[in-house]
Design a protein around this motif. Structure first.
Motif, mmCIF file in Angstrom:
data_model
loop_
_atom_site.group_PDB
_atom_site.id
_atom_site.type_symbol
_atom_site.label_atom_id
_atom_site.label_comp_id
_atom_site.label_asym_id
_atom_site.label_seq_id
_atom_site.Cartn_x
_atom_site.Cartn_y
_atom_site.Cartn_z
ATOM 1 N N LYS A 178 0.466 -1.307 -0.004
ATOM 2 C CA LYS A 178 0.092 0.583 -0.102
ATOM 3 C C LYS A 178 0.651 1.039 -0.339
ATOM 4 O O LYS A 178 0.400 2.222 -0.574
ATOM 5 N N THR A 179 1.995 0.649 0.472
ATOM 6 C CA THR A 179 3.311 2.137 0.396
ATOM 7 C C THR A 179 3.550 2.695 -1.006
ATOM 8 O O THR A 179 4.595 3.941 -0.931
ATOM 9 N N VAL A 180 3.508 1.798 -2.408
ATOM 10 C CA VAL A 180 4.782 1.789 -2.981
ATOM 11 C C VAL A 180 4.047 2.737 -3.897
ATOM 12 O O VAL A 180 2.737 2.707 -4.766
ATOM 13 N N PRO A 181 4.519 3.876 -4.314
ATOM 14 C CA PRO A 181 4.256 5.046 -5.049
ATOM 15 C C PRO A 181 3.798 4.540 -6.700
ATOM 16 O O PRO A 181 4.905 5.029 -7.483
ATOM 17 N N ARG A 182 3.128 4.017 -6.382
ATOM 18 C CA ARG A 182 3.446 3.033 -8.340
ATOM 19 C C ARG A 182 3.597 4.255 -9.469
ATOM 20 O O ARG A 182 4.056 4.543 -10.408
ATOM 21 N N GLN A 183 2.352 5.354 -8.944
ATOM 22 C CA GLN A 183 1.707 6.398 -9.985
ATOM 23 C C GLN A 183 2.929 7.003 -9.728
ATOM 24 O O GLN A 183 3.601 8.110 -10.627
ATOM 25 N N LYS A 184 3.773 7.503 -9.240
ATOM 26 C CA LYS A 184 4.503 8.748 -9.289
ATOM 27 C C LYS A 184 5.687 8.457 -10.116
ATOM 28 O O LYS A 184 5.870 8.976 -10.802
ATOM 29 N N THR A 224 -3.110 3.504 -5.521
ATOM 30 C CA THR A 224 -2.723 4.767 -5.242
ATOM 31 C C THR A 224 -2.135 3.919 -3.778
ATOM 32 O O THR A 224 -2.878 3.104 -3.038
ATOM 33 N N VAL A 225 -1.328 5.507 -3.462
ATOM 34 C CA VAL A 225 -0.492 4.676 -1.355
ATOM 35 C C VAL A 225 -1.661 5.217 -0.602
ATOM 36 O O VAL A 225 -2.641 6.632 -0.827
ATOM 37 N N ASP A 226 -1.507 4.320 -0.113
ATOM 38 C CA ASP A 226 -2.497 4.103 0.945
ATOM 39 C C ASP A 226 -1.612 4.226 2.116
ATOM 40 O O ASP A 226 -1.882 3.381 3.248
ATOM 41 N N ILE A 227 -1.710 5.506 3.354
ATOM 42 C CA ILE A 227 -0.597 5.566 4.143
ATOM 43 C C ILE A 227 -1.129 4.978 5.467
ATOM 44 O O ILE A 227 -0.656 4.111 6.379
ATOM 45 N N GLU A 228 -2.296 5.421 5.323
ATOM 46 C CA GLU A 228 -3.107 5.112 6.668
ATOM 47 C C GLU A 228 -3.142 4.010 6.975
ATOM 48 O O GLU A 228 -3.239 3.102 7.819
ATOM 49 N N GLY A 229 -3.678 2.877 5.212
ATOM 50 C CA GLY A 229 -4.186 1.791 5.799
ATOM 51 C C GLY A 229 -3.690 1.029 5.854
ATOM 52 O O GLY A 229 -3.336 0.090 6.443
#
Length: 594
Positions: free
Chosen positions: A367-373, A415-420
């Motif tokens: 969930k932290t991997v910034p794929r789109q960036k 998308t990145v989901d840091i809280e998740g």
């Protein structure tokens, strides 16, 4: 740099046009110079050590096969080398026959012994059950450090592609020019799993200490047919290691081949291929010599093209490369999407820190991997229409891809989901997990991806550290070496059953992250025996969904591709599949400028 600049520079390759072989005449004294990004390390591209693109390209140019992929890509047969046909459906049998008169470049006939050795080396049927070669392998280089114990037979071949289903010794026939394989059960990708590899007479001579090529071949055939462990142990060891070298060996028998070219020179900086006078097939070349220069830096490759030091380049593209190509006069530039795709895989066990043994932690990290960036920063400047790859199984645009993406669960990591991610770590009861990432430190794109992943994962409490190595390929699957890996694979075929190598729990090659799921194993078994395309798609979509649910990792993007060549050469038509640039080197011709 925006799409308009790239579009002004690049000429799109026409994927639907494939060049065909012809009976060319070698132009005496002609040479084409090609920049390639990796150095050569082994003439046996079927071992776990030798299975890299640089080796595969040279081996493909110097050896013929029953079939090959063109640049569309479509499978083409080379009946000037040999033929194959299904001779029985129950049991399922396939007969391969070498065309009369086909020879190795040393003049020895290609025959049933060569075919039989290829089966032995790549089926795993003769290997000692349960033997683990890990303790005999240098973790830094992937090379074997010492011989295996007496009585151990271990061919380190590519035995996970379906040939392992030929467990019974094949039968030589037709005056020693054919081999008939009997499969344990029908296999959907049978047409893609078998071909001629190393010369049996050379392997037998070196392994068994025999001078006479014919007698040595006979001894090898007898050893395989009678399963002579003592001889097979020596044969397997030489097959595994005897063709590994980075400079031209003194023993020229180690570089003989069956293709339009032979390897005649090799240094740390390049290789030379010379037209094979023994070659009589349909792929007769025009250039007398192909000089390969090993240039790892993409901008250095462009500079070499601009300076006239090389004629053809296929560097890893980025915005700087595209800009630099604008300054190259009289160059044709082809662009498009390549076969490889970038992906991040997590170690399910045997990792450095044990971080991803827990599936909850795996999902948190993903969930932290910034794929789109990563896509926006590194790929979109080259291809404005570039999109994330969101299937572990299907190529974007391939039949089944869109349906798979709708249902495979990839949307949870779009998308990145840091809280998740924090919530999942709390659920797992894990604080400050460590992730050591394996990647190639000499690749600027990978270095940038590592930095982006490191920064994003830190927001959720992960500490991502550097496990990079220039020997990253050899470290894949090594116990305790890393926790996650960032790299790309170049597919060599469009096999339906290719998922077996990556995802089957007992895969001998490809499953480097120790992934294991009995449900996926069962689906793969079902897929291998399914010929109906709609049923294949349904099974593949189930595998895709299961792999995503298990937190296997994340695919990132298809590689963009760029090939440039000057006006001294024609016929260059890169393929998205390995061996990519050199797949049709026999079709390349010098341009007569009058």
């Amino acid at each position: 740099m925006r799409k308009s600049l790239v579009a002004a520079l690049l000429v799109l390759a026409v994927a639907g046009i494939a060049l065909s072989g012809c009976t060319a005449t070698v132009t005496k004294g002609s040479t084409v110079r090609v920049a390639v990004s990796q150095a050569f390390s082994s003439y046996n591209a079927r071992t776990s050590f030798g299975n890299v693109a640089a080796n595969a390209s040279i081996v493909a140019a110097t050896n013929s096969q029953f079939n090959y992929y063109d640049n569309r890509p479509a499978l083409q047969k080379d009946e000037s080398f040999g033929t194959y046909q299904v001779v029985s459906k129950q049991p399922f049998r396939v007969k391969y026959t070498i065309r009369d008169g086909v020879k190795w470049s040393d003049g020895q006939a290609v025959d049933g012994a060569d075919l039989l050795l290829s089966w032995a080396a790549n089926s795993g049927a003769l290997n000692t059950p349960g033997f683990d070669n890990e303790s005999y392998t240098d973790p830094d280089t992937g090379r074997y450090t010492k011989p295996f114990p007496a009585g151990v037979v271990h061919f380190d071949g590519f035995s996970g592609n379906g040939l392992q289903l030929v467990s019974k010794t094949p039968v030589i026939g037709d005056d020693n020019r054919s081999l008939t394989l009997t499969y344990d059960h029908p296999f959907v990708d049978w047409e893609l799993v078998f071909g001629v590899g190393l010369p049996a007479h050379v392997v037998a001579q070196k392994a068994l200490g025999m001078d006479d090529a014919t007698r040595a071949e006979g001894a090898l055939v007898t050893a395989i047919q009678k399963r002579d462990i003592a001889k097979l142990s020596k044969i397997a060891h030489f097959w595994d290691t005897g063709f590994d070298f980075t400079t031209m060996p003194k023993d020229k028998s180690l570089v003989i081949g069956t293709g339009p070219y032979t390897l005649t020179g090799l240094t740390a900086t390049g290789a030379t291929l010379t037209a094979n006078p023994q070659y009589s097939g349909d792929h007769r070349p025009t250039f007398e010599r192909v000089e390969l220069r090993f240039i790892t830096d993409p901008l250095a490759a462009v500079a070499a093209l601009r300076a006239g030091q090389v004629d053809v380049i296929s560097p890893q593209p980025n915005a700087d490369v595209a800009q630099a190509l604008l300054s190259v006069d009289n160059a044709t530039v082809l662009s498009g999407s390549d076969g490889p795709y970038e992906h991040l895989d997590l170690q399910f066990s045997h990792s450095r820190n044990g971080t991803f043994d827990d599936p909850v932690v795996r999902r948190a990290f993903l969930k932290t991997v910034p794929r789109q960036k990563i896509l926006d920063d590194l790929i979109v400047p080259l291809q404005e229409e570039a999109r994330l790859r969101s299937s572990q199984v299907f190529l974007p645009g391939e039949q089944g891809y869109a349906a798979a993406v709708r249902t495979n669960g990839s949307s949870a990591y779009a998308t990145v989901d840091i809280e998740g991610a924090k919530e999942l770590l709390a659920k797992a009861g894990v604080v400050g997990p460590q992730v050591c990432l394996l990647f190639d430190p000499s690749n600027p794109r990978r270095v940038a991806e590592y930095a982006a992943i490191q920064d994003s994962a830190a927001l959720a409490g992960f500490t991502v550290t550097d496990c990079s190595s220039t020997d990253w390929r050899q470290l894949l699957g090594t116990d305790g070496a890393y926790d996650a890996s960032l790299y790309a694979l170049r597919p060599s075929s469009l096999a339906v059953s290719a998922v077996s190598a990556a995802f089957r729990s007992d895969s001998p090659v490809g499953n480097d992250n120790f992934y294991a799921n009995p449900e996926v194993d069962a689906l793969i078994d079902s897929l291998s025996a399914t010929a109906d395309r709609s049923q294949q798609l349904a099974i593949l979509q189930k595998i895709d969904a299961r792999v995503w649910a298990d937190g296997y990792g994340v695919p990132l993007y298809q590689f963009p591709a760029v090939t440039a060549f000057n006006d001294h050469v024609s016929g260059v038509a890169p393929s998205p599949l390995s061996p990519n640039l050199l797949w049709n080197v026999w079709d390349w011709s010098p341009v007569d400028k009058g």
